[in-house]
Scaffold this motif. Structure first.
Motif, mmCIF file in Angstrom:
data_model
loop_
_atom_site.group_PDB
_atom_site.id
_atom_site.type_symbol
_atom_site.label_atom_id
_atom_site.label_comp_id
_atom_site.label_asym_id
_atom_site.label_seq_id
_atom_site.Cartn_x
_atom_site.Cartn_y
_atom_site.Cartn_z
ATOM 1 N N LEU A 178 0.828 -1.199 0.000
ATOM 2 C CA LEU A 178 0.000 0.000 0.000
ATOM 3 C C LEU A 178 0.867 1.256 0.000
ATOM 4 O O LEU A 178 0.494 2.272 -0.609
ATOM 5 N N SER A 179 2.004 1.188 0.677
ATOM 6 C CA SER A 179 2.919 2.329 0.678
ATOM 7 C C SER A 179 3.474 2.586 -0.716
ATOM 8 O O SER A 179 3.617 3.744 -1.137
ATOM 9 N N PHE A 181 1.938 1.822 -3.496
ATOM 10 C CA PHE A 181 0.824 2.401 -4.240
ATOM 11 C C PHE A 181 0.646 3.870 -3.861
ATOM 12 O O PHE A 181 0.373 4.723 -4.721
ATOM 13 N N PHE A 182 0.793 4.163 -2.573
ATOM 14 C CA PHE A 182 0.691 5.544 -2.103
ATOM 15 C C PHE A 182 1.762 6.415 -2.771
ATOM 16 O O PHE A 182 1.509 7.552 -3.149
#
Length: 280
Positions: A178-179, A181-182
C-alpha cells in the motif's frame, strides 16, 4: 524517482519495518507471557484437583502398573500429563505409561522442576522434553511423601504465536505494498511537481523568463506554482523595462553631437559614442 522522494519512501519504509519488528517483539512476547501465565494457573488448578486422589498411596514402593493406571485415569480426557517422583527425585509413575526412568531423564539435573520442588517446595519449568517431542510447561509441588508433577504441552501456544507472527508480517507486507501504491499516486505527483520546479528555476537562471509553471491543483503545490509564475512575470517585466531604458539611453547617446566617453572606477574606457570616435 528523485532523491528527495526516494529518501521519503525509504524513511517511511524503515519506520514501518521498525514498527512491525517492535510489534513482533512486544506484542508476541506479551501474548506469550499471558498464555503461559494462564497455563501455569491451569496447571496449579489441576494439581489441586488431582492431589487428593493420591493421598494414602505408598510412594516407597517400586514403580507399579497400578500407579501408572491411577495417574492415567486422573489425566484421562485432559491435555495434562501427571507424574510422580519420590523425595529423592527418582521416577515412580507417569500417566503416559512410561515405565523406565531413562525415558524421563538421565539424571535429576534434566528435571529442574522436580529438583527445585524438592528444594523449594514447588517449581515451574518451561522446557523441551525427551519423552514427548516439543516444549512443555511443568508444575511440580512437594507433598508429604512424593513430588507430584503436572505438565501440559505448549504446542497450542506455539501454534497460536506462529499464527499471530504470520499475520503481523502479512500485515507488514500489505502495508508496504500500500505504501508503494501511495508513492505512485500521491508522492509521485509531488515528485513530478518538484521536477517541473527544478526545470523552471534552471530556465530563470539562464534568462528564460517567459516560461510558466502549469498549475493543476489548488493545494500547496498549486500555491507555490502561482508564486513562481508571479515571480517569473515580475522578473520578465523588470528585465523588459531595463532593456527599454537601456535602448533609450543608447539612442540618446548615439545621436548626440558631443563626444561622450564613460570610464569605470579603475579608469578604463567602457563606453563612447560615435561623436567621440570621430574626434579621436
Amino acid at each position: 524517482m528523485t532523491r528527495f522522494s526516494g529518501k521519503i519512501f525509504i524513511t517511511y519504509l524503515f519506520v514501518v519495518l521498525l514498527a512491525m519488528i517492535a510489534g513482533d517483539l512486544l506484542l508476541v512476547r506479551f501474548l506469550e507471557n499471558l498464555l503461559l501465565t494462564n497455563a501455569r494457573q491451569s496447571l496449579q488448578e489441576k494439581w489441586v484437583e488431582s492431589s487428593p486422589n493420591l493421598q494414602g498411596l505408598t510412594m516407597t514402593q517400586a514403580r507399579s502398573k497400578s500407579l501408572n493406571e491411577r495417574l492415567a485415569k486422573l489425566a484421562a480426557n485432559t491435555p495434562y500429563r501427571l507424574s510422580l517422583f519420590d523425595l529423592a527425585g527418582n521416577f515412580l509413575a507417569d500417566s503416559t505409561g512410561i515405565a523406565s526412568p531413562a525415558a524421563v531423564a538421565k539424571d535429576l539435573n534434566q528435571l529442574p522442576e522436580v529438583k527445585q520442588a524438592i528444594e523449594l517446595g514447588q517449581s515451574y519449568a518451561f522446557r523441551e522434553t525427551h519423552a514427548a517431542q516439543g516444549h512443555w510447561l511443568f508444575f511440580a509441588k512437594l507433598t508429604e511423601d512424593a513430588v507430584f508433577r503436572v505438565g501440559v504441552s505448549t504446542e497450542g501456544i506455539d501454534r497460536l504465536i506462529r499464527r499471530v507472527r504470520f499475520f503481523i508480517w502479512l500485515a507488514t507486507g500489505l502495508l508496504i505494498l500500500l505504501s508503494w501504491f501511495f508513492y505512485f499516486t500521491l508522492v509521485r505527483r509531488a515528485d513530478d511537481a518538484l521536477i517541473r520546479f527544478k526545470k523552471m528555476v534552471k530556465g530563470l537562471e539562464q534568462g528564460d523568463f517567459a516560461q510558466r509553471f502549469l498549475v493543476v491543483s489548488d493545494d500547496e503545490v498549486g500555491e507555490i506554482g502561482h508564486s513562481m509564475n508571479s515571480l517569473a512575470q515580475d522578473l520578465e517585466g523588470k528585465i523588459r523595462a531595463l532593456a527599454e531604458e537601456r535602448n533609450r539611453l543608447k539612442t540618446i547617446l548615439y545621436t548626440m553631437q558631443e563626444g561622450v566617453i564613460v570610464l569605470n572606477a579603475a579608469g578604463n574606457v567602457v563606453l563612447f559614442n560615435p561623436a567621440m570616435r570621430q574626434l579621436f
